[in-house]
Design a protein around this motif. Sequence first.
Motif, PDB file in Angstrom:
ATOM      1  N   THR A   4       0.841  -1.194   0.000  1.00 59.53           N
ATOM      2  CA  THR A   4       0.000   0.000   0.000  1.00 59.53           C
ATOM      3  C   THR A   4       0.876   1.244   0.000  1.00 59.53           C
ATOM      4  O   THR A   4       1.788   1.362   0.821  1.00 59.53           O
ATOM      5  CB  THR A   4      -0.921   0.000   1.234  1.00 59.53           C
ATOM      6  N   ASN A   5       0.618   2.152  -0.928  1.00 56.05           N
ATOM      7  CA  ASN A   5       1.408   3.374  -1.056  1.00 56.05           C
ATOM      8  C   ASN A   5       0.513   4.599  -1.057  1.00 56.05           C
ATOM      9  O   ASN A   5      -0.637   4.551  -1.509  1.00 56.05           O
ATOM     10  CB  ASN A   5       2.214   3.363  -2.369  1.00 56.05           C
ATOM     11  N   GLU A   7       0.840   8.461  -2.483  1.00 55.48           N
ATOM     12  CA  GLU A   7       1.589   9.406  -3.307  1.00 55.48           C
ATOM     13  C   GLU A   7       1.057  10.808  -3.061  1.00 55.48           C
ATOM     14  O   GLU A   7      -0.148  11.049  -3.149  1.00 55.48           O
ATOM     15  CB  GLU A   7       1.414   9.021  -4.775  1.00 55.48           C
ATOM     16  N   TYR A 146       1.315   2.069 -13.970  1.00 53.31           N
ATOM     17  CA  TYR A 146       0.213   2.555 -13.146  1.00 53.31           C
ATOM     18  C   TYR A 146      -0.808   3.274 -14.019  1.00 53.31           C
ATOM     19  O   TYR A 146      -0.468   3.807 -15.081  1.00 53.31           O
ATOM     20  CB  TYR A 146       0.693   3.582 -12.107  1.00 53.31           C
ATOM     21  N   ASN A 175      -0.989  -1.422 -11.761  1.00 56.24           N
ATOM     22  CA  ASN A 175      -1.360  -0.819 -10.478  1.00 56.24           C
ATOM     23  C   ASN A 175      -2.362   0.308 -10.700  1.00 56.24           C
ATOM     24  O   ASN A 175      -2.110   1.214 -11.505  1.00 56.24           O
ATOM     25  CB  ASN A 175      -0.123  -0.266  -9.770  1.00 56.24           C
ATOM     26  N   ILE A 177      -4.048   3.546  -9.274  1.00 57.21           N
ATOM     27  CA  ILE A 177      -3.905   4.605  -8.271  1.00 57.21           C
ATOM     28  C   ILE A 177      -5.199   5.404  -8.235  1.00 57.21           C
ATOM     29  O   ILE A 177      -5.614   5.964  -9.255  1.00 57.21           O
ATOM     30  CB  ILE A 177      -2.740   5.551  -8.592  1.00 57.21           C
ATOM     31  N   GLU A 197      -3.116   1.867  -3.958  1.00 55.97           N
ATOM     32  CA  GLU A 197      -2.308   3.053  -4.259  1.00 55.97           C
ATOM     33  C   GLU A 197      -3.221   4.278  -4.178  1.00 55.97           C
ATOM     34  O   GLU A 197      -4.265   4.332  -4.839  1.00 55.97           O
ATOM     35  CB  GLU A 197      -1.696   2.953  -5.668  1.00 55.97           C
ATOM     36  N   HIS A 199      -3.521   8.653  -4.135  1.00 54.21           N
ATOM     37  CA  HIS A 199      -2.886   9.868  -4.652  1.00 54.21           C
ATOM     38  C   HIS A 199      -3.667  11.066  -4.127  1.00 54.21           C
ATOM     39  O   HIS A 199      -4.882  11.172  -4.343  1.00 54.21           O
ATOM     40  CB  HIS A 199      -2.924   9.817  -6.188  1.00 54.21           C
TER      41      HIS A 199
END
Length: 228
Positions: A4-5, A7, A146, A175, A177, A197, A199
Motif C-alpha cells: 500500500t502506497n 503518493e 500505473y 497498479n 492509483i 495506491e 494519490h
Amino acid sequence: MPITNLECCANSIQSALNGIKAGASRIELCQNLEQGGITPSNSEIIKLRELSDIKIHILILPKANQFQYTKLEFQQILIDIQFCKNLKCDGVVIGALNPNLSVNKEQTKLMVLAAKPMKVTFHRAFDCVLNMPQALEDIISCKCDYILTSGQKENVIDGIENLQQIVKLAKNRINIIAGGGVNHNNIESLYKIGIREFHLSGKELGQNGQLETKYENVKMAVQKVKSL
C-alpha cells in the motif's frame, strides 16, 4: 498482497517537503495545480532530487487538461522525459489521447520506451476516454506501470463503482492509483474495493494565495493507510 502506497501530488518544493515530512511514500511533482497541473520547471526537478531520495515521479504535460499534442509539444515531452531519466527520477506521469478520446497507443508506447527503466503512470487522461475497458487494455499493452484515475468521475467517491470495476478488469496486471478527492475519510472505502495506491495533494489555499500541500492533511491520510 500488493504494497500500500500513498503518493503526494506536490506543486512546489515546499509542498513536496510537507508531503515527505508527513510520511508520503512517493511524490508526484507538478506545477500550476490550480489549473490542473503541468510539467514542473527543470530547476524544481533538480532541486527536489537533490533534497530527497524519496521516490519522485514527474508530471509530463505541456498544457493542463489537454491530452492531444502538436508535433512540437510531443517532441518537448520526449525531451522532458529524457531529462528526468538523466536526473535519475523514479518515474514519469504521462498520457495521450486520440481525437476520438481513445488512447493514443503510438505516442504512449514512445513515451514508455523513452522513460524506461523509470516507472510510468498513465495520468487522468484515462478519465476522459469513452471506452474505459478498451482503454485499460490499451494502456496495459503499452507497458505502463500505473493508471491514475478517479473512476471517470469528478472525485473518487462518485467514481467508486467504476474504480471497483477497473480493479477487477485489471486483474493485477497494472497498479491502479485512486486520485481525485482522496483523503483520510475515504481511504478505507477505497481500500475495501481493492485499491492499494492512493494519490492526494492535501492542498489548501496558502497565505500567498496559492494552493499548497498541508502537512496535517497528508499525515492523517498516511496514518489511515498504515492502520489498514
